[in-house]
Design an enzyme around this catalytic site. Structure first.
Site, PDB file in Angstrom:
ATOM      1  N   ASP A  40       0.972  -1.478  -0.158  1.00  0.00           N
ATOM      2  CA  ASP A  40      -0.039   0.019  -0.046  1.00  0.00           C
ATOM      3  C   ASP A  40       0.923   1.404  -0.118  1.00  0.00           C
ATOM      4  OD1 ASP A  40      -2.237  -1.134  -0.177  1.00  0.00           O
ATOM      5  OD2 ASP A  40      -2.999  -1.125   2.123  1.00  0.00           O
ATOM      6  N   LYS A  61      -3.456   3.785  -2.873  1.00  0.00           N
ATOM      7  CA  LYS A  61      -3.928   4.745  -3.237  1.00  0.00           C
ATOM      8  C   LYS A  61      -3.525   6.100  -2.600  1.00  0.00           C
ATOM      9  CE  LYS A  61      -7.908   5.032  -0.060  1.00  0.00           C
ATOM     10  NZ  LYS A  61      -7.653   3.916   0.761  1.00  0.00           N
ATOM     11  N   MET A 174      -7.392   9.366   9.294  1.00  0.00           N
ATOM     12  CA  MET A 174      -8.315   9.984   8.020  1.00  0.00           C
ATOM     13  C   MET A 174      -9.244  10.752   8.397  1.00  0.00           C
ATOM     14  SD  MET A 174      -8.550   6.086   6.583  1.00  0.00           S
ATOM     15  CE  MET A 174      -9.276   5.275   8.031  1.00  0.00           C
TER      16      MET A 174
END
Length: 261
Positions: A40, A61, A174
């Site tokens: 990742d 991502k 996040m």
């Protein structure tokens, strides 16, 4: 597809929060035995040196740009396990803390792939710790919440409002895009003066830290240009960082040794 004679296997490995020394020995051994590594965006790529002979595929991502969708990653795990053997799914932090590790293991198991899990040190614990911010401290905090700031529907988690009512330390992952909403919820609970720390790129050489209160943290973020990847820590325990800095400064200015009684 040519299938491998090796037993199809998936090992989901936590890479830790960024510092390469914070991966476990078991995680390193898994990488060394890997035929394929799917890694990742938040993984320190220096760790891939432990799997130098393996096929290495970036599946992460950045800023909403996906190399692979989650469905594609699931399919890639199964196909590479069948064609190559041992797939290591390398994820930042701990894969069972907002990491979808459980989902990927469940999917692989449905297709007969043997699965195993290697825990990682979660950024929710390690990143504040590196900045001398304990999540619990006698007299300050008896518990802590770890919450995702943004749900799969791109909305703020309803748990933030619940956590704002508690006396617990609150760690939000996040959550930078929802910072305005987060501080608003804490202000509604009369916690304008609650200490807040925001730590970007924690445990890495690129680490940046902003410390303030619920009332001031947004202006501090703008002044210091803090952005993702970052975690937000709200609670009285944030004060411990400054206390340690002041004690260390005093020791450096006035060197002395005082034995503990």
């Amino acid at each position: 597809m040519k299938w491998s004679r090796k037993i199809p296997k998936l090992t989901v490995v936590g890479a830790g929060p960024g510092d390469t020394d914070l991966i476990t020995l078991k995680g390193i051994k898994a990488l060394q035995s890997a035929d394929v590594v799917l890694f990742d965006a938040l993984v320190n790529t220096d760790l891939l040196e432990y799997a130098s002979e393996a096929e290495q595929i970036f599946v992460g991502k950045r800023k909403g740009c996906y190399a692979y969708s989650q469905d594609q990653i699931n399919e890639l795990i199964v196909s590479r396990a069948g064609s190559h053997g041992h797939v290591v799914r390398l994820k930042g932090g701990d894969p069972f803390v907002f990491g979808r590790g459980a989902e990927e293991m469940e999917y692989a198991s449905k297709y007969g792939v043997e699965t195993s899990f290697v825990p990682g040190i979660s950024s929710s614990l390690a990143v504040p710790g590196y900045q001398n911010i304990p999540l619990t401290k006698r007299g300050s905090s008896e518990s802590f919440w770890v919450i995702t700031g943004t749900t799969k529907d791109h909305k703020i988690s309803g748990d933030v409002a619940l956590a704002a009512r508690s006396t617990a330390t609150v760690v939000i992952l996040m959550g930078m895009s929802k910072l305005g909403e987060i501080v608003s919820l804490f202000k509604q609970e009369g916690k304008q003066d609650l200490p807040v720390a925001i730590i970007q790129n924690g445990t890495t050489p690129q680490e940046k830290v902003g410390v303030g209160t619920v009332s001031t943290i947004e202006s501090i973020v703008n002044e210091q240009n803090l952005t993702n990847p970052a975690i937000i820590v709200l609670g009285e325990v944030v004060k411990h960082r400054q206390q340690i800095l002041e004690l260390q400064h005093k020791i450096n200015v006035e060197p002395s040794f005082v034995a503990a009684s």
